[in-house]
Design a protein around this motif. Structure first.
Motif, PDB file in Angstrom:
ATOM      1  N   GLU A   8      45.602  19.299 -12.429  1.00  0.00           N
ATOM      2  CA  GLU A   8      46.958  18.815 -12.184  1.00  0.00           C
ATOM      3  C   GLU A   8      47.186  18.486 -10.709  1.00  0.00           C
ATOM      4  OE1 GLU A   8      49.707  21.692 -13.598  1.00  0.00           O
ATOM      5  OE2 GLU A   8      48.851  21.757 -15.626  1.00  0.00           O
ATOM      6  N   GLN A   9      47.937  17.411 -10.495  1.00  0.00           N
ATOM      7  CA  GLN A   9      48.397  17.090  -9.151  1.00  0.00           C
ATOM      8  C   GLN A   9      49.245  18.244  -8.635  1.00  0.00           C
ATOM      9  OE1 GLN A   9      47.807  14.506  -7.245  1.00  0.00           O
ATOM     10  NE2 GLN A   9      47.135  12.795  -8.527  1.00  0.00           N
ATOM     11  N   GLY A  10      49.104  18.532  -7.362  1.00  0.00           N
ATOM     12  CA  GLY A  10      49.901  19.602  -6.770  1.00  0.00           C
ATOM     13  C   GLY A  10      49.176  20.920  -6.666  1.00  0.00           C
ATOM     14  N   LYS A  11      48.111  21.089  -7.439  1.00  0.00           N
ATOM     15  CA  LYS A  11      47.321  22.302  -7.312  1.00  0.00           C
ATOM     16  C   LYS A  11      46.458  22.216  -6.046  1.00  0.00           C
ATOM     17  CE  LYS A  11      46.930  23.681 -12.176  1.00  0.00           C
ATOM     18  NZ  LYS A  11      45.997  23.928 -13.308  1.00  0.00           N
ATOM     19  N   PRO A  12      46.015  23.363  -5.514  1.00  0.00           N
ATOM     20  CA  PRO A  12      45.140  23.324  -4.330  1.00  0.00           C
ATOM     21  C   PRO A  12      43.885  22.489  -4.613  1.00  0.00           C
ATOM     22  CG  PRO A  12      45.860  25.561  -4.807  1.00  0.00           C
ATOM     23  CD  PRO A  12      46.279  24.741  -5.976  1.00  0.00           C
ATOM     24  N   VAL A  13      43.488  21.691  -3.653  1.00  0.00           N
ATOM     25  CA  VAL A  13      42.341  20.798  -3.843  1.00  0.00           C
ATOM     26  C   VAL A  13      41.046  21.516  -3.487  1.00  0.00           C
ATOM     27  CG1 VAL A  13      41.224  18.653  -3.115  1.00  0.00           C
ATOM     28  CG2 VAL A  13      43.716  18.735  -3.425  1.00  0.00           C
ATOM     29  N   LEU A  14      40.113  21.499  -4.420  1.00  0.00           N
ATOM     30  CA  LEU A  14      38.763  22.014  -4.200  1.00  0.00           C
ATOM     31  C   LEU A  14      37.795  20.850  -4.349  1.00  0.00           C
ATOM     32  CD1 LEU A  14      36.563  24.213  -3.927  1.00  0.00           C
ATOM     33  CD2 LEU A  14      36.735  24.554  -6.408  1.00  0.00           C
ATOM     34  N   MET A  15      37.093  20.531  -3.277  1.00  0.00           N
ATOM     35  CA  MET A  15      36.124  19.438  -3.303  1.00  0.00           C
ATOM     36  C   MET A  15      34.732  19.997  -3.551  1.00  0.00           C
ATOM     37  SD  MET A  15      35.551  16.341  -0.580  1.00  0.00           S
ATOM     38  CE  MET A  15      36.799  15.312  -1.384  1.00  0.00           C
ATOM     39  N   LEU A  16      34.001  19.368  -4.471  1.00  0.00           N
ATOM     40  CA  LEU A  16      32.642  19.783  -4.820  1.00  0.00           C
ATOM     41  C   LEU A  16      31.654  18.728  -4.340  1.00  0.00           C
ATOM     42  CD1 LEU A  16      33.274  20.981  -8.496  1.00  0.00           C
ATOM     43  CD2 LEU A  16      33.299  22.366  -6.406  1.00  0.00           C
ATOM     44  N   LEU A  17      30.615  19.176  -3.629  1.00  0.00           N
ATOM     45  CA  LEU A  17      29.630  18.279  -3.033  1.00  0.00           C
ATOM     46  C   LEU A  17      28.246  18.618  -3.579  1.00  0.00           C
ATOM     47  CD1 LEU A  17      31.281  18.868   0.357  1.00  0.00           C
ATOM     48  CD2 LEU A  17      31.082  16.581  -0.597  1.00  0.00           C
ATOM     49  N   PRO A  18      27.611  17.697  -4.311  1.00  0.00           N
ATOM     50  CA  PRO A  18      26.332  17.979  -4.972  1.00  0.00           C
ATOM     51  C   PRO A  18      25.166  18.196  -4.006  1.00  0.00           C
ATOM     52  CG  PRO A  18      27.437  16.084  -5.971  1.00  0.00           C
ATOM     53  CD  PRO A  18      28.155  16.384  -4.695  1.00  0.00           C
ATOM     54  N   GLY A  19      24.073  18.697  -4.578  1.00  0.00           N
ATOM     55  CA  GLY A  19      22.862  18.942  -3.815  1.00  0.00           C
ATOM     56  C   GLY A  19      21.943  17.732  -3.766  1.00  0.00           C
ATOM     57  N   THR A  20      20.783  17.911  -3.169  1.00  0.00           N
ATOM     58  CA  THR A  20      19.820  16.826  -2.990  1.00  0.00           C
ATOM     59  C   THR A  20      19.441  16.199  -4.321  1.00  0.00           C
ATOM     60  OG1 THR A  20      18.875  17.978  -1.080  1.00  0.00           O
ATOM     61  CG2 THR A  20      17.563  16.211  -2.057  1.00  0.00           C
ATOM     62  N   GLY A  21      19.658  14.899  -4.432  1.00  0.00           N
ATOM     63  CA  GLY A  21      19.250  14.153  -5.624  1.00  0.00           C
ATOM     64  C   GLY A  21      20.051  14.473  -6.865  1.00  0.00           C
ATOM     65  N   CYS A  22      21.072  15.302  -6.746  1.00  0.00           N
ATOM     66  CA  CYS A  22      21.772  15.776  -7.941  1.00  0.00           C
ATOM     67  C   CYS A  22      22.827  14.783  -8.415  1.00  0.00           C
ATOM     68  CB  CYS A  22      22.433  17.122  -7.674  1.00  0.00           C
ATOM     69  SG  CYS A  22      21.279  18.492  -7.521  1.00  0.00           S
ATOM     70  N   TYR A  23      22.909  14.650  -9.733  1.00  0.00           N
ATOM     71  CA  TYR A  23      23.955  13.879 -10.384  1.00  0.00           C
ATOM     72  C   TYR A  23      25.174  14.788 -10.513  1.00  0.00           C
ATOM     73  CZ  TYR A  23      26.181  11.145 -14.153  1.00  0.00           C
ATOM     74  OH  TYR A  23      27.047  10.416 -14.927  1.00  0.00           O
ATOM     75  N   TRP A  24      26.334  14.306 -10.082  1.00  0.00           N
ATOM     76  CA  TRP A  24      27.511  15.168  -9.956  1.00  0.00           C
ATOM     77  C   TRP A  24      27.883  15.877 -11.257  1.00  0.00           C
ATOM     78  CZ3 TRP A  24      32.156  14.572 -12.612  1.00  0.00           C
ATOM     79  CH2 TRP A  24      32.312  13.383 -13.327  1.00  0.00           C
ATOM     80  N   ARG A  25      27.785  15.153 -12.380  1.00  0.00           N
ATOM     81  CA  ARG A  25      28.206  15.737 -13.649  1.00  0.00           C
ATOM     82  C   ARG A  25      27.258  16.855 -14.088  1.00  0.00           C
ATOM     83  NH1 ARG A  25      31.698  13.207 -17.085  1.00  0.00           N
ATOM     84  NH2 ARG A  25      31.195  11.159 -16.225  1.00  0.00           N
ATOM     85  N   SER A  26      25.975  16.695 -13.788  1.00  0.00           N
ATOM     86  CA  SER A  26      25.010  17.746 -14.113  1.00  0.00           C
ATOM     87  C   SER A  26      25.169  18.931 -13.166  1.00  0.00           C
ATOM     88  CB  SER A  26      23.581  17.200 -14.017  1.00  0.00           C
ATOM     89  OG  SER A  26      23.389  16.108 -14.876  1.00  0.00           O
ATOM     90  N   ASN A  27      25.347  18.635 -11.889  1.00  0.00           N
ATOM     91  CA  ASN A  27      25.433  19.678 -10.878  1.00  0.00           C
ATOM     92  C   ASN A  27      26.598  20.636 -11.146  1.00  0.00           C
ATOM     93  OD1 ASN A  27      24.792  19.463  -7.292  1.00  0.00           O
ATOM     94  ND2 ASN A  27      25.311  21.231  -8.513  1.00  0.00           N
ATOM     95  N   PHE A  28      27.751  20.074 -11.511  1.00  0.00           N
ATOM     96  CA  PHE A  28      28.961  20.892 -11.642  1.00  0.00           C
ATOM     97  C   PHE A  28      29.580  20.864 -13.038  1.00  0.00           C
ATOM     98  CE2 PHE A  28      28.878  19.723  -7.048  1.00  0.00           C
ATOM     99  CZ  PHE A  28      28.772  21.001  -6.526  1.00  0.00           C
ATOM    100  N   GLY A  29      28.827  20.346 -14.012  1.00  0.00           N
ATOM    101  CA  GLY A  29      29.390  20.174 -15.352  1.00  0.00           C
ATOM    102  C   GLY A  29      29.887  21.446 -16.010  1.00  0.00           C
ATOM    103  N   LYS A  30      29.268  22.577 -15.702  1.00  0.00           N
ATOM    104  CA  LYS A  30      29.662  23.839 -16.327  1.00  0.00           C
ATOM    105  C   LYS A  30      30.907  24.461 -15.709  1.00  0.00           C
ATOM    106  CE  LYS A  30      24.910  25.166 -17.584  1.00  0.00           C
ATOM    107  NZ  LYS A  30      23.851  26.198 -17.381  1.00  0.00           N
ATOM    108  N   VAL A  31      31.293  23.987 -14.530  1.00  0.00           N
ATOM    109  CA  VAL A  31      32.364  24.686 -13.815  1.00  0.00           C
ATOM    110  C   VAL A  31      33.604  23.836 -13.555  1.00  0.00           C
ATOM    111  CG1 VAL A  31      30.722  26.255 -12.710  1.00  0.00           C
ATOM    112  CG2 VAL A  31      31.377  24.133 -11.535  1.00  0.00           C
TER     113      VAL A  31
END
Length: 260
Positions: A8-31
């Motif tokens: 939701e808009q308005g919630k604290p923003v948490l930015m996620l930055l993937p690792g070397t060669g990682c596809y974002w959806r795979s890297n953080f898909g579980k969380v």
């Protein structure tokens, strides 16, 4: 570069930055979905690593500037936290050092923060790229003995190897859109981009998920680069908490971000 937002808009923003060669959806898909109950999650998909674009990864500094510009444009230059998985931790460190944007918490996921002169970095890149790139795009190494060794590790392990591979490239995900040049640029640029010592941004806490099985040398490295790092010591391997225990990882990130 793309940024995918969930929550939701308005919630604290948490930015996620993937690792070397990682596809974002795979890297953080579980969380991503569990985090979205608490945060506005903004997951970065680097240049050269997003299937919707025809781009190449440039350099760490250029990509850092793009991330900072996104934060300025969309969040008035301020976010609650940024979590960097492995190489992503270099981005967290660079943003903390540059002071262009503000984050209450910079969180590094056991990043190695390796640095090298240009010639050794070129040699290391030339050595690693022929091994990493085929595995990233096909799930198999070119050299048969490496595939046999990988199977041995899988059978002898406790699920960490499979979980880490899944975090890197996912199951059945076609990553052929990632070019060798993008991976080369990312790997090499991370090695040669200096991270200052004693980084101490005003109003920002630096937290590090320190995987003790990586080795003791990283403790000294974290204390060298950051003036007051908070180390969360985990008797685990590199990014094992995120890969194998996503529920516990989410709980730890939430606990960190409740400290102010």
């Amino acid at each position: 570069m793309k940024v995918y937002e969930v929550g939701e808009q308005g919630k604290p923003v948490l930015m996620l930055l993937p690792g070397t060669g990682c596809y974002w959806r795979s890297n953080f898909g579980k969380v991503i979905e569990p985090l979205a109950e608490t945060f506005r999650v903004a997951c970065v998909s680097y240049d050269g690593f997003d299937e919707t674009e025809q781009t190449q990864f440039p350099t760490m500094i250029e990509e850092t500037a793009k991330i900072e510009e996104y934060i300025k444009e969309h969040y008035d230059g301020k976010i609650c936290a940024a979590y960097g998985c492995s190489l992503g931790g270099s981005f967290v460190g660079l943003m903390a050092a540059r002071g262009v944007i503000h984050m209450d918490y910079g969180i590094l996921g056991g990043s190695d923060l390796d640095q090298s002169a240009k010639l050794p970095a070129k040699l290391m890149t030339a050595l690693m790229l022929p091994m990493i790139y085929p595995f990233l795009t096909t799930g198999r190494f070119r050299l048969p003995f490496l595939n046999r060794k990988l199977e041995k590790w899988r059978k002898a392990g406790d699920g960490y190897v499979d979980a880490f591979i899944g975090m890197m490239r996912g199951a059945g995900v076609d990553l052929s859109f990632i070019t060798k040049e993008s991976l080369r640029n990312q790997f090499y640029s991370d090695l040669i981009t200096p991270l200052p010592d004693a980084i101490d941004p005003a109003g920002t806490e630096i937290h590090i998920l320190y995987a003790l099985k990586m080795g003791e040398k990283y403790r000294a490295r974290y204390h060298r680069h950051f003036a007051h790092p908070v180390l969360h010591e985990l008797d685990m391997q590199h990014e094992e908490l995120l890969a194998v225990h996503p529920k516990e990882w989410v709980e730890l990130i939430e606990d960190i971000c409740r400290q102010k």
